[in-house]
Design an enzyme around this catalytic site. Sequence first.
Site, mmCIF file in Angstrom:
data_model
loop_
_atom_site.group_PDB
_atom_site.id
_atom_site.type_symbol
_atom_site.label_atom_id
_atom_site.label_comp_id
_atom_site.label_asym_id
_atom_site.label_seq_id
_atom_site.Cartn_x
_atom_site.Cartn_y
_atom_site.Cartn_z
ATOM 1 C CG HIS A 138 -5.966 12.885 79.422
ATOM 2 N ND1 HIS A 138 -4.647 13.232 79.554
ATOM 3 C CD2 HIS A 138 -5.986 11.837 78.543
ATOM 4 C CE1 HIS A 138 -3.913 12.455 78.785
ATOM 5 N NE2 HIS A 138 -4.685 11.589 78.179
ATOM 6 C CG ASP A 168 -3.336 15.347 81.924
ATOM 7 O OD1 ASP A 168 -4.395 14.902 82.389
ATOM 8 O OD2 ASP A 168 -2.848 14.971 80.841
ATOM 9 N N GLY A 237 -3.605 5.732 74.438
ATOM 10 C CA GLY A 237 -3.477 4.569 75.312
ATOM 11 C C GLY A 237 -2.173 4.582 76.078
ATOM 12 C CG ASN A 238 1.964 4.801 74.663
ATOM 13 O OD1 ASN A 238 1.909 4.637 73.450
ATOM 14 N ND2 ASN A 238 2.667 4.018 75.465
ATOM 15 C CB SER A 239 -2.526 9.156 78.050
ATOM 16 O OG SER A 239 -2.483 9.879 76.847
ATOM 17 C CB VAL A 296 -1.880 39.360 87.514
ATOM 18 C CG1 VAL A 296 -1.715 40.347 88.639
ATOM 19 C CG2 VAL A 296 -0.820 38.259 87.569
ATOM 20 C CB ILE A 298 0.785 37.200 82.755
ATOM 21 C CG1 ILE A 298 0.614 35.676 82.800
ATOM 22 C CG2 ILE A 298 0.898 37.797 84.134
ATOM 23 C CD1 ILE A 298 1.777 34.946 83.448
#
EC number: 3.4.21.107
Length: 502
Positions: A138, A168, A237-239, A296, A298
């Site tokens: 992201h 991600d 910003g830490n992402s 499937v 679930i």
Amino acid sequence: MSNFSVRKFLAAAVLLGCLPLAPQVAAAAPAANLPDFTDLVDKVGPAVVNIRTTTHVSSTTPQRGLPPGLDDGDMSEFFRRFFGIPLPQTPNTPHAPNVPHGGGNAPDSPDGGDAEQSNGVGSGFILSTDGYVMTNAHVIEDADNIYVTLTDKREFKAKLIGADDRTDVAIVKISAANLPAVTIGDSNKVRVGEWVVAIGSPFGLDNTVTAGIVSAKGRDTGDYLPFIQTDVAVNPGNSGGPLINMQGEVIGINSQIYSRTGGFMGISFAIPIDEAMRVADQLKTSGKVVRGRIAVSIGQVTKDVSDSLGLPRAEGALVSSVEPGGPADKAGVQPGDIILKFNGMPVETDTDLPRMVGDTKPGTKATVTVWRKGQARDLPITIADTPTDKTAKVSEQDAQAAKPGRSNPLGVTVSDLSSDQMKTLKLRNGVQVEAVEGPAEHVGLQKGDIILRIGDTDVSSAKQFEQVTAHLDPQKMVAVLVRRGENTQFVPMRPRAAVAQK
């Protein structure tokens, strides 16, 4: 006072005067056991990078801006990640020039051509000395250009190698050599309560260090992966930055926070590095991730469902729908089955199964263990990677042709399905709900739902449905298998006591 008494008093006074020293020494001892992160930061810090992204915009297009006091570059991720919207459009706010991280003017085109506009900021870390960098998908989403800034202030334009939205995880590459690289740890050895450190660029503040402890493992947030939960301060910003253990090893990628405000509230989540590296290896090899599928849908197995079906405990994944012609359909998996094991490995929760299947190479032959009608069955299945997407609908003519039956202890009126309806819905059995009241209305059944099974008994007609429900024990919960649209699930219900007819 006698000389002896004076001497005794003075001795006691000397002792008492010394006593306060003992607590001070004892109090100082724990301080020596507090963690010191300085060497760790010196070791890992140089391998942590700042990542900023830009998009191309036409100079003739009205520029987007922010309300006063909000910085465009630093806050763009905040709005996109935590509110799911782009930066607010404020035509009355003058557009400030976009300044690159290293200084200088933005590459706005003076001749009216395209210009670069800040798209977001994040963090990352160098995987190898030849320039491979890991971050969150992201962070680089919708970017036309990706810029990586090192701690020595060198900035490189990066090439996107690949990104996987489901986990991600993203890999980018910069043209540089002899770079400082992180050491990869083992996220399976992470223990709740151990100290961990995050390094990143919250709000664009490069190489910010925060520390805390691991507060939980295997945290299910509804995403594809189980997260490492910590109380390390993580903000927009830490992402994409690393989560580091006390040995200076990366054990996770800081990815999400729990927040009602958009800021840190004491809980943050990191992607386990073992899972991230499996994805990274595929991205570096082919630029994409190939996962196994059994086709499937679930859902969760609740305690009420497990009790009513005779399962010892609430575990497994409840099959709500099976794609026609898919691997599960060919293997004989049916809606209402509870998948307990995959290739001999227990499926504790419904979120375990997608990871197990996804990590299996397409074309592999496997075995699923399902719980059906009070017993476990092993079904051989071949893993695929091409899902189908078909939706079955009941025609209006068929619905009008249905003939309603009478009410019953479950508070539901049902009718037989026509052969055309059965064919369209690809069903072997079932009855259609025409009206609900009482227990059925209480649990949320609706007109048009299809009831496939009551307890362990398949329902094939309205007449049989009445016979089965007439013998239900009002003191016991019963699991009713219901299909709505493409989804099938067990609905626990308590039958009402029979009322004598006058």
